[in-house]
Motif scaffolding. Structure first.
Motif, mmCIF file in Angstrom:
data_model
loop_
_atom_site.group_PDB
_atom_site.id
_atom_site.type_symbol
_atom_site.label_atom_id
_atom_site.label_comp_id
_atom_site.label_asym_id
_atom_site.label_seq_id
_atom_site.Cartn_x
_atom_site.Cartn_y
_atom_site.Cartn_z
ATOM 1 N N HIS A 29 35.354 -4.611 -23.138
ATOM 2 C CA HIS A 29 35.439 -4.690 -24.602
ATOM 3 C C HIS A 29 35.335 -6.133 -25.086
ATOM 4 O O HIS A 29 36.005 -6.528 -26.041
ATOM 5 C CB HIS A 29 36.727 -4.025 -25.093
ATOM 6 C CG HIS A 29 36.926 -2.654 -24.536
ATOM 7 N ND1 HIS A 29 36.269 -1.547 -25.023
ATOM 8 C CD2 HIS A 29 37.670 -2.216 -23.483
ATOM 9 C CE1 HIS A 29 36.616 -0.479 -24.314
ATOM 10 N NE2 HIS A 29 37.462 -0.864 -23.376
ATOM 11 N N LEU A 49 43.472 -8.823 -28.501
ATOM 12 C CA LEU A 49 43.477 -7.361 -28.559
ATOM 13 C C LEU A 49 43.746 -6.876 -29.975
ATOM 14 O O LEU A 49 43.068 -5.965 -30.474
ATOM 15 C CB LEU A 49 44.531 -6.799 -27.600
ATOM 16 C CG LEU A 49 44.739 -5.279 -27.651
ATOM 17 C CD1 LEU A 49 43.443 -4.528 -27.370
ATOM 18 C CD2 LEU A 49 45.835 -4.854 -26.673
ATOM 19 N N GLU A 50 44.718 -7.486 -30.643
ATOM 20 C CA GLU A 50 45.048 -7.065 -32.010
ATOM 21 C C GLU A 50 43.890 -7.304 -32.972
ATOM 22 O O GLU A 50 43.591 -6.454 -33.823
ATOM 23 C CB GLU A 50 46.307 -7.798 -32.477
ATOM 24 C CG GLU A 50 47.563 -7.335 -31.741
ATOM 25 C CD GLU A 50 48.776 -8.198 -32.036
ATOM 26 O OE1 GLU A 50 48.711 -8.994 -33.001
ATOM 27 O OE2 GLU A 50 49.787 -8.063 -31.308
ATOM 28 N N LEU A 53 41.186 -4.681 -32.324
ATOM 29 C CA LEU A 53 41.553 -3.376 -32.879
ATOM 30 C C LEU A 53 41.434 -3.364 -34.396
ATOM 31 O O LEU A 53 40.854 -2.435 -34.976
ATOM 32 C CB LEU A 53 42.981 -3.007 -32.461
ATOM 33 C CG LEU A 53 43.206 -2.670 -30.982
ATOM 34 C CD1 LEU A 53 44.695 -2.554 -30.688
ATOM 35 C CD2 LEU A 53 42.488 -1.392 -30.589
ATOM 36 N N PHE A 160 44.446 4.100 -28.164
ATOM 37 C CA PHE A 160 45.289 3.740 -27.024
ATOM 38 C C PHE A 160 44.449 3.635 -25.756
ATOM 39 O O PHE A 160 44.673 2.741 -24.927
ATOM 40 C CB PHE A 160 46.406 4.767 -26.815
ATOM 41 C CG PHE A 160 47.311 4.416 -25.657
ATOM 42 C CD1 PHE A 160 48.342 3.501 -25.834
ATOM 43 C CD2 PHE A 160 47.108 4.967 -24.401
ATOM 44 C CE1 PHE A 160 49.161 3.144 -24.760
ATOM 45 C CE2 PHE A 160 47.919 4.621 -23.329
ATOM 46 C CZ PHE A 160 48.950 3.714 -23.511
ATOM 47 N N ALA A 163 42.824 0.301 -25.799
ATOM 48 C CA ALA A 163 43.803 -0.742 -25.488
ATOM 49 C C ALA A 163 44.140 -0.749 -24.003
ATOM 50 O O ALA A 163 44.222 -1.817 -23.373
ATOM 51 C CB ALA A 163 45.067 -0.540 -26.319
ATOM 52 N N PHE A 166 41.243 -2.254 -22.145
ATOM 53 C CA PHE A 166 41.252 -3.709 -22.330
ATOM 54 C C PHE A 166 42.263 -4.360 -21.394
ATOM 55 O O PHE A 166 41.967 -5.351 -20.716
ATOM 56 C CB PHE A 166 41.579 -4.014 -23.792
ATOM 57 C CG PHE A 166 41.661 -5.477 -24.138
ATOM 58 C CD1 PHE A 166 40.563 -6.144 -24.664
ATOM 59 C CD2 PHE A 166 42.854 -6.181 -23.974
ATOM 60 C CE1 PHE A 166 40.644 -7.484 -25.003
ATOM 61 C CE2 PHE A 166 42.944 -7.522 -24.310
ATOM 62 C CZ PHE A 166 41.837 -8.178 -24.826
ATOM 63 N N VAL A 167 43.460 -3.800 -21.342
ATOM 64 C CA VAL A 167 44.507 -4.348 -20.489
ATOM 65 C C VAL A 167 44.127 -4.196 -19.017
ATOM 66 O O VAL A 167 44.375 -5.102 -18.196
ATOM 67 C CB VAL A 167 45.850 -3.652 -20.789
ATOM 68 C CG1 VAL A 167 46.900 -4.026 -19.755
ATOM 69 C CG2 VAL A 167 46.338 -4.028 -22.175
ATOM 70 N N LEU A 185 50.728 -3.567 -23.853
ATOM 71 C CA LEU A 185 50.382 -2.247 -24.384
ATOM 72 C C LEU A 185 51.427 -1.768 -25.386
ATOM 73 O O LEU A 185 51.089 -1.225 -26.438
ATOM 74 C CB LEU A 185 50.267 -1.239 -23.235
ATOM 75 C CG LEU A 185 48.894 -1.029 -22.608
ATOM 76 C CD1 LEU A 185 48.983 0.006 -21.494
ATOM 77 C CD2 LEU A 185 47.879 -0.595 -23.653
ATOM 78 N N ALA A 188 51.121 -3.448 -28.673
ATOM 79 C CA ALA A 188 49.957 -3.017 -29.452
ATOM 80 C C ALA A 188 50.227 -1.737 -30.243
ATOM 81 O O ALA A 188 49.435 -1.373 -31.114
ATOM 82 C CB ALA A 188 48.755 -2.804 -28.530
ATOM 83 N N ILE A 192 48.061 -0.218 -33.373
ATOM 84 C CA ILE A 192 47.305 1.028 -33.242
ATOM 85 C C ILE A 192 47.661 1.982 -34.377
ATOM 86 O O ILE A 192 46.782 2.628 -34.964
ATOM 87 C CB ILE A 192 47.580 1.674 -31.869
ATOM 88 C CG1 ILE A 192 46.922 0.847 -30.759
ATOM 89 C CG2 ILE A 192 47.083 3.121 -31.831
ATOM 90 C CD1 ILE A 192 47.256 1.326 -29.353
#
Length: 231
Positions: A29, A49-50, A53, A160, A163, A166-167, A185, A188, A192
């Motif tokens: 991603h 990540l945030e 998203l 989710f 996410a 990604f993790v 996670l 996040a 989400i």
């Protein structure tokens, strides 16, 4: 919980499970591009990540999933085609388009085998007629609908899954460890929830994310001499 509620929950868990062979494990991603450019580290992972998203996945893929779910449930083929065409056009890099359609077609093939249903078969006919390219979020929306999963739960589950993917990529790129990954996670979760709520009320005209640095990194990643992930 009713029997139908239990089945809905189980279906959403199955589709969002990292063990479900949808091809997400091949994607970072955009993370690998940032790692190659040394533009991300363990401390900046949560913010990346945030942002992804909120400004990328939410306005584009999650919105397309919600719209596709409703279109499939209503049997609205024209809307389904319009959603996919707009989503595909919003993906600027070649590797993003290829990854989305490759995982989408893989998901379609498996979902037809697991869940079946008229909506998935009709979409397969659209794909064979080249009316749609087969983007993963659209296929996912149809698959969740076919499995009897409500729109909100479908959007949250798929966010989710992104996410978690990604993790998982961060782990393979050695940007974090397994314990910190679980903290990431959990952190996040509120994002989400926020992103899903926005995706559920967004119209087709508003479909499309904007994360310019992700597009820049995707362009660099396409030309990288060595790559672990497809994106």
């Amino acid at each position: 919980m009713t029997t139908n509620g239990t089945r809905e929950l189980l279906a959403s868990l199955q589709l969002a499970d990292s063990a479900f062979p949808s091809g997400f494990y091949t994607l970072s991603h955009g993370l690998e591009g940032f790692a190659q450019a040394k533009a991300v580290d363990a401390d900046s992972l949560p913010a990346l990540l945030e942002d992804l998203l909120r400004h990328g996945i939410g306005p584009s893929d999650a919105t397309a999933l919600a719209l596709a779910h409703r279109a499939a449930s209503a049997g609205d083929t024209d809307l389904l085609v319009a959603v996919e065409q707009r989503l595909f056009a919003s993906k600027l890099s070649g590797e993003q388009r290829v990854a989305s359609t490759r995982t989408g077609r893989q998901l379609l093939d498996l979902a037809r085998e697991v869940y079946g249903g008229t909506a998935l078969d009709e979409y397969a006919r659209l794909l064979a007629a080249r009316r749609v390219p087969g983007c993963q979020p659209v296929v996912a929306g149809i698959a969740y609908a076919a499995a009897g999963v409500a729109t909100e739960r479908a959007v949250v589950s798929d966010l989710f899954a992104v996410a978690a993917s990604f993790v998982g990529a961060a782990l393979r790129l050695r940007l974090t460890d397994h314990r910190v990954a679980q903290v990431l996670l959990h952190r996040a979760g509120p994002v989400i929830e926020e992103v899903a709520a926005d995706a559920l009320v967004r119209d087709l005209a508003d479909l499309g994310g904007c994360v310019p640095m992700v597009d820049v990194m995707a362009g660099r990643h396409e030309r990288a001499e060595a790559r672990l992930f497809a994106t």
